[in-house]
Enzyme design. Sequence first.
Site, PDB file in Angstrom:
ATOM      1  N   THR A   1       2.316   4.191 -23.050  1.00 27.24           N
ATOM      2  CA  THR A   1       2.901   2.852 -22.932  1.00 27.24           C
ATOM      3  C   THR A   1       4.141   2.764 -23.806  1.00 27.24           C
ATOM      4  O   THR A   1       4.120   3.178 -24.979  1.00 27.24           O
ATOM      5  CB  THR A   1       1.943   1.681 -23.279  1.00 27.24           C
ATOM      6  OG1 THR A   1       2.686   0.468 -23.149  1.00 27.24           O
ATOM      7  CG2 THR A   1       1.343   1.721 -24.663  1.00 27.24           C
TER       8      THR A   1
ATOM      9  N   ARG B   1      12.187   2.153 -19.079  1.00 27.58           N
ATOM     10  CA  ARG B   1      10.873   2.713 -18.740  1.00 27.58           C
ATOM     11  C   ARG B   1      10.936   4.016 -17.943  1.00 27.58           C
ATOM     12  O   ARG B   1       9.947   4.735 -17.862  1.00 27.58           O
ATOM     13  CB  ARG B   1      10.048   1.692 -17.952  1.00 27.58           C
ATOM     14  CG  ARG B   1       9.772   0.423 -18.727  1.00 27.58           C
ATOM     15  CD  ARG B   1       8.591  -0.339 -18.215  1.00 27.58           C
ATOM     16  NE  ARG B   1       8.577  -0.523 -16.778  1.00 27.58           N
ATOM     17  CZ  ARG B   1       7.638  -1.199 -16.138  1.00 27.58           C
ATOM     18  NH1 ARG B   1       6.640  -1.743 -16.815  1.00 27.58           N
ATOM     19  NH2 ARG B   1       7.678  -1.335 -14.834  1.00 27.58           N
TER      20      ARG B   1
ATOM     21  N   GLU C   1       9.125 -10.038 -25.880  1.00 28.61           N
ATOM     22  CA  GLU C   1       8.792 -10.828 -24.681  1.00 28.61           C
ATOM     23  C   GLU C   1       7.467 -11.579 -24.815  1.00 28.61           C
ATOM     24  O   GLU C   1       7.261 -12.590 -24.165  1.00 28.61           O
ATOM     25  CB  GLU C   1       8.762  -9.942 -23.431  1.00 28.61           C
ATOM     26  CG  GLU C   1       7.655  -8.910 -23.422  1.00 28.61           C
ATOM     27  CD  GLU C   1       7.509  -8.158 -22.097  1.00 28.61           C
ATOM     28  OE1 GLU C   1       8.232  -8.466 -21.136  1.00 28.61           O
ATOM     29  OE2 GLU C   1       6.663  -7.256 -22.044  1.00 28.61           O
TER      30      GLU C   1
ATOM     31  N   ARG D   1      -1.571  -0.965 -10.914  1.00 29.69           N
ATOM     32  CA  ARG D   1      -2.275  -1.682 -11.983  1.00 29.69           C
ATOM     33  C   ARG D   1      -3.693  -2.113 -11.598  1.00 29.69           C
ATOM     34  O   ARG D   1      -4.289  -2.944 -12.283  1.00 29.69           O
ATOM     35  CB  ARG D   1      -1.478  -2.929 -12.373  1.00 29.69           C
ATOM     36  CG  ARG D   1      -0.238  -2.647 -13.180  1.00 29.69           C
ATOM     37  CD  ARG D   1       0.215  -3.891 -13.912  1.00 29.69           C
ATOM     38  NE  ARG D   1       1.449  -3.650 -14.640  1.00 29.69           N
ATOM     39  CZ  ARG D   1       1.518  -3.103 -15.840  1.00 29.69           C
ATOM     40  NH1 ARG D   1       0.418  -2.732 -16.452  1.00 29.69           N
ATOM     41  NH2 ARG D   1       2.688  -2.934 -16.435  1.00 29.69           N
TER      42      ARG D   1
ATOM     43  N   ASP E   1      -5.636  -0.822 -21.529  1.00 32.88           N
ATOM     44  CA  ASP E   1      -6.541  -1.301 -20.484  1.00 32.88           C
ATOM     45  C   ASP E   1      -7.003  -0.144 -19.589  1.00 32.88           C
ATOM     46  O   ASP E   1      -8.185  -0.029 -19.273  1.00 32.88           O
ATOM     47  CB  ASP E   1      -5.846  -2.356 -19.607  1.00 32.88           C
ATOM     48  CG  ASP E   1      -5.741  -3.695 -20.319  1.00 32.88           C
ATOM     49  OD1 ASP E   1      -6.582  -3.972 -21.191  1.00 32.88           O
ATOM     50  OD2 ASP E   1      -4.806  -4.465 -20.009  1.00 32.88           O
TER      51      ASP E   1
ATOM     52  N   GLY F   1       7.461  -5.363 -24.237  1.00 29.52           N
ATOM     53  CA  GLY F   1       6.441  -5.027 -25.223  1.00 29.52           C
ATOM     54  C   GLY F   1       5.181  -5.830 -25.021  1.00 29.52           C
ATOM     55  O   GLY F   1       4.259  -5.748 -25.822  1.00 29.52           O
ATOM     56  N   ARG F   2       5.131  -6.615 -23.983  1.00 31.15           N
ATOM     57  CA  ARG F   2       4.013  -7.505 -23.685  1.00 31.15           C
ATOM     58  C   ARG F   2       3.532  -8.243 -24.926  1.00 31.15           C
ATOM     59  O   ARG F   2       4.171  -9.182 -25.348  1.00 31.15           O
ATOM     60  CB  ARG F   2       2.873  -6.766 -23.012  1.00 31.15           C
ATOM     61  CG  ARG F   2       1.937  -7.802 -22.387  1.00 31.15           C
ATOM     62  CD  ARG F   2       0.688  -7.305 -21.765  1.00 31.15           C
ATOM     63  NE  ARG F   2       0.742  -6.077 -21.085  1.00 31.15           N
ATOM     64  CZ  ARG F   2       0.874  -5.920 -19.775  1.00 31.15           C
ATOM     65  NH1 ARG F   2       1.073  -6.984 -19.020  1.00 31.15           N
ATOM     66  NH2 ARG F   2       0.842  -4.731 -19.221  1.00 31.15           N
TER      67      ARG F   2
ATOM     68  N   GLY G   1       2.264   0.415 -16.313  1.00 27.82           N
ATOM     69  CA  GLY G   1       3.730   0.425 -16.326  1.00 27.82           C
ATOM     70  C   GLY G   1       4.306   1.811 -16.581  1.00 27.82           C
ATOM     71  O   GLY G   1       3.688   2.626 -17.268  1.00 27.82           O
TER      72      GLY G   1
ATOM     73  N   LYS H   1      33.045 -13.961 -30.266  1.00 29.04           N
ATOM     74  CA  LYS H   1      32.941 -15.299 -29.669  1.00 29.04           C
ATOM     75  C   LYS H   1      31.593 -15.601 -29.024  1.00 29.04           C
ATOM     76  O   LYS H   1      31.382 -16.702 -28.541  1.00 29.04           O
ATOM     77  CB  LYS H   1      34.062 -15.516 -28.655  1.00 29.04           C
ATOM     78  CG  LYS H   1      34.065 -14.557 -27.481  1.00 29.04           C
ATOM     79  CD  LYS H   1      35.185 -14.925 -26.496  1.00 29.04           C
ATOM     80  CE  LYS H   1      35.179 -13.931 -25.335  1.00 29.04           C
ATOM     81  NZ  LYS H   1      36.219 -14.176 -24.369  1.00 29.04           N
TER      82      LYS H   1
HETATM   83  P1  FBP Z   1       1.746  -0.761 -19.775  1.00 30.92           P
HETATM   84  O1  FBP Z   1       1.026  -1.465 -20.865  1.00 30.92           O
HETATM   85  O2  FBP Z   1       0.957  -0.604 -18.545  1.00 30.92           O
HETATM   86  O3  FBP Z   1       2.315   0.554 -20.247  1.00 30.92           O
HETATM   87  O4  FBP Z   1       3.012  -1.623 -19.347  1.00 30.92           O
HETATM   88  C1  FBP Z   1       3.853  -2.167 -20.312  1.00 30.92           C
HETATM   89  C2  FBP Z   1       4.959  -3.028 -19.743  1.00 30.92           C
HETATM   90  O5  FBP Z   1       6.135  -2.287 -19.596  1.00 30.92           O
HETATM   91  C3  FBP Z   1       5.173  -4.247 -20.647  1.00 30.92           C
HETATM   92  O6  FBP Z   1       6.101  -3.951 -21.658  1.00 30.92           O
HETATM   93  C4  FBP Z   1       5.609  -5.287 -19.667  1.00 30.92           C
HETATM   94  O7  FBP Z   1       5.254  -6.592 -20.091  1.00 30.92           O
HETATM   95  C5  FBP Z   1       4.851  -4.949 -18.422  1.00 30.92           C
HETATM   96  O8  FBP Z   1       4.620  -3.562 -18.466  1.00 30.92           O
HETATM   97  C6  FBP Z   1       5.585  -5.322 -17.156  1.00 30.92           C
HETATM   98  O9  FBP Z   1       4.748  -5.119 -16.086  1.00 30.92           O
HETATM   99  P2  FBP Z   1       5.224  -4.846 -14.601  1.00 30.92           P
HETATM  100  O10 FBP Z   1       5.673  -3.424 -14.541  1.00 30.92           O
HETATM  101  O11 FBP Z   1       3.983  -5.042 -13.806  1.00 30.92           O
HETATM  102  O12 FBP Z   1       6.324  -5.801 -14.295  1.00 30.92           O
END
Ligand code: FBP
Length: 550
Positions: free
Chosen positions: A202, A427, A310, A144, A175, A250-251, A80, A241
């Site tokens: 990240t 991002r 998330e 990825r 990863d 944040g996975r 990401g 209101k």
């Molecule tokens: P990385 O771990 O590769 O840095 O990505 C993090 C992230 O931004 C997470 O926060 C999010 O869940 C995920 O990537 C979203 O993935 P994608 O870009 O494939 O939609």
Amino acid sequence: MKEFSQLHKARTGYQPKLPSVFLNGPKVKIINGKTGSSVADQDKIKALFPKTFGMPTIGFEANENAEFKPLNIGVILSGGQAPGGHNVIAGLYDGLKACHPNSKLYGFLGGPTGLTDNEYRELDANYIAEYRNTGGFDMIASGRTKLETAEQYEITAKNCKALGIEALVIIGGDDSNTNAAVLAEYFAQHETGISVIGVPKTIDGDLKNEMIEASFGFDTATKVYNELIGNIQRDANSAKKYWHVIKLMGRSASHITLECALRSQPNLAIISEEVEAKKQTLHEIVEELTQVVVKRSNNKENFGTLIVPEGLIEFIPEMKSLISELNDLMAANKTEINEIKDTDTKRNYILDKLQNDTATLYRSLPRQIAKQLIMERDPHGNVQVSLIETDKLLVYMIEERLEILRAEGKYNGNFKTHTHFFGYEGRCSFPSNFDADYTYALGYTASLLSENKCTGYMSSVRNLKDAAENWIPGGIPMTQMMNMERRHGKDKPVIKKALVELDDLPFKTFANNRDKWAIETSYIYSGPIQYYGPTEISEIKTITLELEHQ
Ligand code: FBP
């Protein structure tokens, strides 16, 4: 002719700060530090990484006599996007060229597939110039794809050798750096003469440990989210209101949510790691949230903010079991499931195959969420949590609970909501000064680790709480960060992900204040990132970093 914004033009002229050991350029030599093992499972990691296990940490010392030969380096961006990726490449390029003007930098395009498909471009000064201090990964793009087979490693070595590349720099998360460590070991065992260096990237903030103080991108992304949360809180406090429920990226780890809670002081924030530690059910979580909605309503405050990581759903024990059963079931019946195009039919097919308890839980979920839980997994086998609408699920369940309380005469308020998801917004922002400096220093460090033939190391810059001139660059063996984990039914060596520690100061500070923030409206409005002006604003660091290194 390309057109650029005023800020873009100004930022490309920004000169990132470097640690003082690099102030004379690359006139340094490496010095060996302590030798370590791995965070756990030492025997297994040692057996799997005979060439790169037990190496010392590396630091730098001034050396007026340092001389370097021309060197070709390859670089990829993996996973990401995170603000600062372009600056890692700029720092790498500047370090490499300062060592020898005939050295070359090749960017492989689109992430790891660029290496195997041999898609690349040479990165020269003109091309890099327009990307300095800018956000995004569009300079060479990212991907990825997992590098995990001997066939992929061999073709990568072949493609690198054809370009005379002797070092490969992999900019990625846990990863991707795990892949980098395995590749480094493979290259060493097969005597390819190509070294591999990782760079910790990240926004999630979960690639950190004793020696890696922060992953780049976390600082900028959280600042963007805090600006947005602050704006929403001010709107909430003006109109009085709406409840705003905000899901944050944040996975798995909740570092982003915790940093935003500390900085913006919302009424409610959920930290997944706490939910897991307390073994809370979804209903218990909803009950706690509902109680705050009711209390605020009794004070005539039918508004508020709730921030949610998330990855929450995977930390609720009952949901975790459901997801793990779904993962196995989907892997075992992949072909059949892929052939079902209609999502309702897919849901029913899966319901039939689930065990009784999990089927009951799965059936109780709103249809939309049930469908989102059976969407395709990412290449690393992860549920794509960014696509699951946990924010909407919570709103739906709080509404249901409030209706019951209303019927019992215990609630008489108004729960009008808006849901938001902040992730992609942060991002690719122009990196904050901190991230611009940090990433440039990481790239510069990676060039010197490459020049010194180090392999299996992660570029590291420590003492980040201090001014940039006092930062300490070096290299940390990636095997030191590894342990064995179960992945897709097999034990695999992986870099340990850093989750929120409930005993550490960031969480404790949040826990000590949250009851007050829930009832009193104590919002903080951060405003946008400042790139220029007084340093107490333009150089501000995350509260997480400040508290973790007090
Ligand atoms: P990385 O771990 O590769 O840095 O990505 C993090 C992230 O931004 C997470 O926060 C999010 O869940 C995920 O990537 C979203 O993935 P994608 O870009 O494939 O939609």
